[in-house]
Design a protein around this motif. Sequence first.
Motif, PDB file in Angstrom:
ATOM      1  N   PRO A   1      23.573  22.401  70.887  1.00  0.00           N
ATOM      2  CA  PRO A   1      23.380  23.854  71.009  1.00  0.00           C
ATOM      3  C   PRO A   1      22.518  24.196  72.233  1.00  0.00           C
ATOM      4  O   PRO A   1      21.496  23.553  72.469  1.00  0.00           O
ATOM      5  CB  PRO A   1      22.660  24.211  69.711  1.00  0.00           C
ATOM      6  CG  PRO A   1      23.013  23.112  68.753  1.00  0.00           C
ATOM      7  CD  PRO A   1      23.180  21.870  69.577  1.00  0.00           C
ATOM      8  N   ALA A   2      22.978  25.187  72.995  1.00  0.00           N
ATOM      9  CA  ALA A   2      22.315  25.541  74.264  1.00  0.00           C
ATOM     10  C   ALA A   2      20.835  25.880  74.056  1.00  0.00           C
ATOM     11  O   ALA A   2      19.996  25.585  74.903  1.00  0.00           O
ATOM     12  CB  ALA A   2      23.046  26.703  74.914  1.00  0.00           C
ATOM     13  N   ASP A   3      20.518  26.468  72.893  1.00  0.00           N
ATOM     14  CA  ASP A   3      19.120  26.857  72.667  1.00  0.00           C
ATOM     15  C   ASP A   3      18.227  25.658  72.347  1.00  0.00           C
ATOM     16  O   ASP A   3      17.017  25.794  72.244  1.00  0.00           O
ATOM     17  CB  ASP A   3      19.021  27.928  71.554  1.00  0.00           C
ATOM     18  CG  ASP A   3      19.516  27.428  70.201  1.00  0.00           C
ATOM     19  OD1 ASP A   3      20.379  26.526  70.169  1.00  0.00           O
ATOM     20  OD2 ASP A   3      19.045  27.941  69.172  1.00  0.00           O
ATOM     21  N   ARG A   4      18.812  24.479  72.178  1.00  0.00           N
ATOM     22  CA  ARG A   4      18.014  23.272  71.927  1.00  0.00           C
ATOM     23  C   ARG A   4      17.933  22.385  73.176  1.00  0.00           C
ATOM     24  O   ARG A   4      17.249  21.365  73.167  1.00  0.00           O
ATOM     25  CB  ARG A   4      18.592  22.440  70.758  1.00  0.00           C
ATOM     26  CG  ARG A   4      18.741  23.179  69.450  1.00  0.00           C
ATOM     27  CD  ARG A   4      17.445  23.784  68.931  1.00  0.00           C
ATOM     28  NE  ARG A   4      16.375  22.816  68.878  1.00  0.00           N
ATOM     29  CZ  ARG A   4      15.091  23.129  68.893  1.00  0.00           C
ATOM     30  NH1 ARG A   4      14.718  24.389  68.999  1.00  0.00           N
ATOM     31  NH2 ARG A   4      14.180  22.185  68.832  1.00  0.00           N
ATOM     32  N   TRP A   5      18.683  22.729  74.215  1.00  0.00           N
ATOM     33  CA  TRP A   5      18.659  21.926  75.451  1.00  0.00           C
ATOM     34  C   TRP A   5      17.581  22.438  76.399  1.00  0.00           C
ATOM     35  O   TRP A   5      17.429  23.635  76.593  1.00  0.00           O
ATOM     36  CB  TRP A   5      20.025  21.970  76.152  1.00  0.00           C
ATOM     37  CG  TRP A   5      19.957  21.326  77.509  1.00  0.00           C
ATOM     38  CD1 TRP A   5      19.873  21.969  78.710  1.00  0.00           C
ATOM     39  CD2 TRP A   5      19.901  19.925  77.799  1.00  0.00           C
ATOM     40  NE1 TRP A   5      19.787  21.046  79.725  1.00  0.00           N
ATOM     41  CE2 TRP A   5      19.787  19.784  79.200  1.00  0.00           C
ATOM     42  CE3 TRP A   5      19.921  18.764  76.997  1.00  0.00           C
ATOM     43  CZ2 TRP A   5      19.711  18.538  79.827  1.00  0.00           C
ATOM     44  CZ3 TRP A   5      19.836  17.525  77.626  1.00  0.00           C
ATOM     45  CH2 TRP A   5      19.738  17.420  79.019  1.00  0.00           C
ATOM     46  N   HIS A   6      16.809  21.553  76.971  1.00  0.00           N
ATOM     47  CA  HIS A   6      15.832  21.925  77.995  1.00  0.00           C
ATOM     48  C   HIS A   6      15.653  20.719  78.897  1.00  0.00           C
ATOM     49  O   HIS A   6      15.988  19.588  78.519  1.00  0.00           O
ATOM     50  CB  HIS A   6      14.500  22.346  77.367  1.00  0.00           C
ATOM     51  CG  HIS A   6      14.100  21.490  76.201  1.00  0.00           C
ATOM     52  ND1 HIS A   6      13.454  20.288  76.338  1.00  0.00           N
ATOM     53  CD2 HIS A   6      14.315  21.633  74.874  1.00  0.00           C
ATOM     54  CE1 HIS A   6      13.257  19.747  75.145  1.00  0.00           C
ATOM     55  NE2 HIS A   6      13.782  20.531  74.233  1.00  0.00           N
TER      56      HIS A   6
ATOM     57  N   ARG B   1      16.323  25.447  62.618  1.00  0.00           N
ATOM     58  CA  ARG B   1      17.574  25.533  63.383  1.00  0.00           C
ATOM     59  C   ARG B   1      18.137  24.137  63.672  1.00  0.00           C
ATOM     60  O   ARG B   1      19.338  23.928  63.715  1.00  0.00           O
ATOM     61  CB  ARG B   1      17.284  26.271  64.689  1.00  0.00           C
ATOM     62  CG  ARG B   1      18.362  26.178  65.736  1.00  0.00           C
ATOM     63  CD  ARG B   1      19.341  27.341  65.643  1.00  0.00           C
ATOM     64  NE  ARG B   1      20.310  27.273  66.721  1.00  0.00           N
ATOM     65  CZ  ARG B   1      21.583  26.970  66.537  1.00  0.00           C
ATOM     66  NH1 ARG B   1      22.037  26.696  65.340  1.00  0.00           N
ATOM     67  NH2 ARG B   1      22.404  26.938  67.563  1.00  0.00           N
ATOM     68  N   GLN B   2      17.220  23.183  63.871  1.00  0.00           N
ATOM     69  CA  GLN B   2      17.673  21.824  64.189  1.00  0.00           C
ATOM     70  C   GLN B   2      18.188  21.101  62.939  1.00  0.00           C
ATOM     71  O   GLN B   2      18.995  20.183  63.045  1.00  0.00           O
ATOM     72  CB  GLN B   2      16.544  21.046  64.868  1.00  0.00           C
ATOM     73  CG  GLN B   2      17.050  19.859  65.659  1.00  0.00           C
ATOM     74  CD  GLN B   2      16.011  19.348  66.635  1.00  0.00           C
ATOM     75  OE1 GLN B   2      15.264  20.128  67.235  1.00  0.00           O
ATOM     76  NE2 GLN B   2      15.923  18.044  66.790  1.00  0.00           N
ATOM     77  N   VAL B   3      17.718  21.529  61.765  1.00  0.00           N
ATOM     78  CA  VAL B   3      18.225  20.949  60.511  1.00  0.00           C
ATOM     79  C   VAL B   3      19.717  21.272  60.401  1.00  0.00           C
ATOM     80  O   VAL B   3      20.543  20.402  60.115  1.00  0.00           O
ATOM     81  CB  VAL B   3      17.448  21.490  59.290  1.00  0.00           C
ATOM     82  CG1 VAL B   3      18.101  21.042  57.986  1.00  0.00           C
ATOM     83  CG2 VAL B   3      15.985  21.035  59.333  1.00  0.00           C
ATOM     84  N   GLU B   4      20.052  22.534  60.690  1.00  0.00           N
ATOM     85  CA  GLU B   4      21.458  22.976  60.628  1.00  0.00           C
ATOM     86  C   GLU B   4      22.367  22.173  61.529  1.00  0.00           C
ATOM     87  O   GLU B   4      23.517  21.936  61.199  1.00  0.00           O
ATOM     88  CB  GLU B   4      21.555  24.400  61.202  1.00  0.00           C
ATOM     89  CG  GLU B   4      21.346  25.541  60.281  1.00  0.00           C
ATOM     90  CD  GLU B   4      21.276  26.812  61.129  1.00  0.00           C
ATOM     91  OE1 GLU B   4      22.182  27.058  61.938  1.00  0.00           O
ATOM     92  OE2 GLU B   4      20.270  27.526  60.976  1.00  0.00           O
ATOM     93  N   THR B   5      21.865  21.818  62.719  1.00  0.00           N
ATOM     94  CA  THR B   5      22.725  21.229  63.747  1.00  0.00           C
ATOM     95  C   THR B   5      22.577  19.713  63.845  1.00  0.00           C
ATOM     96  O   THR B   5      22.992  19.111  64.832  1.00  0.00           O
ATOM     97  CB  THR B   5      22.407  21.877  65.119  1.00  0.00           C
ATOM     98  OG1 THR B   5      21.000  21.756  65.340  1.00  0.00           O
ATOM     99  CG2 THR B   5      22.809  23.338  65.152  1.00  0.00           C
ATOM    100  N   SER B   6      21.968  19.106  62.805  1.00  0.00           N
ATOM    101  CA  SER B   6      21.759  17.660  62.806  1.00  0.00           C
ATOM    102  C   SER B   6      22.534  16.983  61.684  1.00  0.00           C
ATOM    103  O   SER B   6      22.982  17.632  60.737  1.00  0.00           O
ATOM    104  CB  SER B   6      20.270  17.342  62.611  1.00  0.00           C
ATOM    105  OG  SER B   6      19.516  17.833  63.678  1.00  0.00           O
ATOM    106  N   VAL B   7      22.662  15.672  61.803  1.00  0.00           N
ATOM    107  CA  VAL B   7      23.166  14.855  60.695  1.00  0.00           C
ATOM    108  C   VAL B   7      22.171  13.717  60.473  1.00  0.00           C
ATOM    109  O   VAL B   7      21.397  13.379  61.372  1.00  0.00           O
ATOM    110  CB  VAL B   7      24.557  14.231  60.978  1.00  0.00           C
ATOM    111  CG1 VAL B   7      25.641  15.283  61.028  1.00  0.00           C
ATOM    112  CG2 VAL B   7      24.561  13.388  62.244  1.00  0.00           C
ATOM    113  N   VAL B   8      22.193  13.155  59.267  1.00  0.00           N
ATOM    114  CA  VAL B   8      21.379  11.977  58.979  1.00  0.00           C
ATOM    115  C   VAL B   8      22.325  10.848  58.576  1.00  0.00           C
ATOM    116  O   VAL B   8      23.276  11.068  57.823  1.00  0.00           O
ATOM    117  CB  VAL B   8      20.342  12.253  57.860  1.00  0.00           C
ATOM    118  CG1 VAL B   8      19.667  10.967  57.401  1.00  0.00           C
ATOM    119  CG2 VAL B   8      19.296  13.255  58.342  1.00  0.00           C
ATOM    120  N   LEU B   9      22.058   9.671  59.130  1.00  0.00           N
ATOM    121  CA  LEU B   9      22.817   8.470  58.758  1.00  0.00           C
ATOM    122  C   LEU B   9      21.863   7.482  58.102  1.00  0.00           C
ATOM    123  O   LEU B   9      20.690   7.410  58.476  1.00  0.00           O
ATOM    124  CB  LEU B   9      23.453   7.817  59.988  1.00  0.00           C
ATOM    125  CG  LEU B   9      24.504   8.665  60.697  1.00  0.00           C
ATOM    126  CD1 LEU B   9      23.979   9.208  62.006  1.00  0.00           C
ATOM    127  CD2 LEU B   9      25.783   7.858  60.933  1.00  0.00           C
TER     128      LEU B   9
END
Length: 167
Positions: A29-34, A148-156
């Motif tokens: 997500p663009a809002d998480r890139w820096h 917001r990062q919880v939504e866009t993440s996965v856990v393995l």
Amino acid sequence: MIRNSTDADFAAILEIVNDGAQRYKGVIPADRWHEPYMPAEELKKEIAAGVAFSVAEQDGRVVGVMGIQDKGDVTLVRHAYVATSAQRGGIGTKLLRHLEGLTHKPVLIGTWAAATWAIDFYVRNGFTVVSRAEKERLLRKYWSIPARQVETSVVLADARWQAQATA
Ligand SMILES: CC(C)(COP(=O)(O)OP(=O)(O)OC[C@H]1O[C@@H](n2cnc3c(N)ncnc32)[C@H](O)[C@@H]1OP(=O)(O)O)[C@@H](O)C(=O)NCCC(=O)NCCS
């Protein structure tokens, strides 16, 4: 060659993280890139919080880094990056095997849901994507990341974690 890092590796670790993370540009997500993806201060904080890095060296240069963080009943794999020029050459697999040899605890990994190549990499190495409900519980329990990062993440999770979860 894979070895545990020393203080002298700090600059090389920072360089590999920020080089490897270029793969995320335009994907996560663009809002998480820096940029830089990880500033030096953040890396210092991560190490102070207990992330222990291992490094892969080729011809005396660091080409890959991967960290583990002890969280009591589980171990997290954190910040896995191979230099752009060295990806898909087996270095990530060797680093992961090395880290797995450093712990007897169940191992969890969090990554971006959009990083399909990273998910493939972990699945190939014996990890399984956990359910959405389990992911939310695990991210809140073991990681400190924004909602917001919880939504866009996965856990393995590795086989040891799966065995314990179904026991
Ligand atoms: C994910 C990463 C650490 C794996 O390390 P690596 O040394 O490239 O991986 P290996 O060579 O050991 O394993 C290769 C396998 O991983 C997956 N993979 C890695 N990079 C890939 C890519 N760019 N595209 C598709 N699959 C990829 C594939 O399953 C690949 O197998 P294949 O080449 O037979 O298709 C590395 O590619 C990387 O730094 N990527 C960018 C940053 C990142 O996503 N980090 C993960 C953070 S959790």
